[in-house]
Design an enzyme around this catalytic site. Structure first.
Site, mmCIF file in Angstrom:
data_model
loop_
_atom_site.group_PDB
_atom_site.id
_atom_site.type_symbol
_atom_site.label_atom_id
_atom_site.label_comp_id
_atom_site.label_asym_id
_atom_site.label_seq_id
_atom_site.Cartn_x
_atom_site.Cartn_y
_atom_site.Cartn_z
ATOM 1 C CE1 TYR A 22 4.856 7.110 1.337
ATOM 2 C CE2 TYR A 22 4.692 4.758 0.908
ATOM 3 C CZ TYR A 22 4.398 5.859 1.685
ATOM 4 O OH TYR A 22 3.645 5.699 2.822
ATOM 5 C CD GLU A 44 -1.742 5.085 4.991
ATOM 6 O OE1 GLU A 44 -2.463 4.172 4.536
ATOM 7 O OE2 GLU A 44 -0.513 5.133 4.796
ATOM 8 C CD1 TRP A 52 1.563 3.955 -1.186
ATOM 9 C CD2 TRP A 52 -0.238 4.779 -0.177
ATOM 10 N NE1 TRP A 52 1.937 5.106 -0.522
ATOM 11 C CE2 TRP A 52 0.844 5.632 0.096
ATOM 12 C CE3 TRP A 52 -1.484 5.099 0.346
ATOM 13 C CZ2 TRP A 52 0.732 6.783 0.874
ATOM 14 C CZ3 TRP A 52 -1.598 6.246 1.117
ATOM 15 C CH2 TRP A 52 -0.504 7.067 1.382
#
Length: 195
Positions: A22, A44, A52
């Protein structure tokens, strides 16, 4: 990623393959396209209050659950879909966030009905300078929100988006490349300069 001389490691993600991928292939690179931006803003929002990495690990589950983040398909979701999603262990099961994802799909369609795009709305809030000068040395030096993210969150809410405050908007701006907050010692920065 091979570390150039004088570079210790990525600004985040080292040691976890999905996180490294990522960081290296997605975070901070410009994202355009309404489906793509809709997905990032939804993820988000789901991340709010969580790590995350949790969202990254469930990303394929989110894509399966939310029709690959096709706004037209998600906008048609009903209360039965909300119930189904609340039982889906492949995603974060939070009613408010699930309902916001459906509401936000409808907001994207609302933009289209007025000949606007989510892409145009989002990118009009890109700061004049994409890279902070000097680059931050640590994430403690990176703001959690900016005047641009405050304005973006305000406009998104004005067109019907939910679960998008200025901090979530700034995280999306970082993820989607409106700003480049890779730390000064990150190999992504060194690679930009041909080191």
């Amino acid at each position: 990623m091979v570390m150039p001389d004088g570079v210790d490691g990525r600004c985040f993600g080292d040691g976890v393959a999905i996180y490294e991928e990522y960081h290296d292939a997605e975070w901070g690179l410009p994202v355009r396209g309404d489906r793509e931006l809709y997905e990032r803003f939804c993820l988000e929002a789901f991340q709010s209050g969580l790590a995350w990495i949790t969202i990254l690990r469930k990303r394929q589950g989110f894509r399966a659950a939310f029709a690959d983040f096709d706004p037209e398909a998600v906008a048609r979701f009903t209360e039965d879909d909300v119930t189904r999603l609340l039982g889906d262990a492949g995603i974060v099961r939070n009613r408010a966030k699930i309902e916001a994802t459906i509401t936000n799909a409808r907001a994207v369609l609302g933009l289209w009905d007025t000949d606007r795009t989510l892409t145009d709305l989002v990118w009009t809030h890109a700061p004049a300078r994409r890279v902070r000068v000097p680059r931050a040395a640590t994430f403690a030096d990176v703001p959690s929100q900016t005047a641009e993210s405050l304005a973006l969150a305000r406009e998104l809410r004005s067109v019907g988006f939910r679960f998008v405050g200025p901090t979530t908007a700034y995280a999306a701006m970082q993820a989607c490349g409106l700003v480049d907050d890779h730390l000064a010692t990150c190999p992504a920065v060194a690679a930009e300069h041909g080191s």
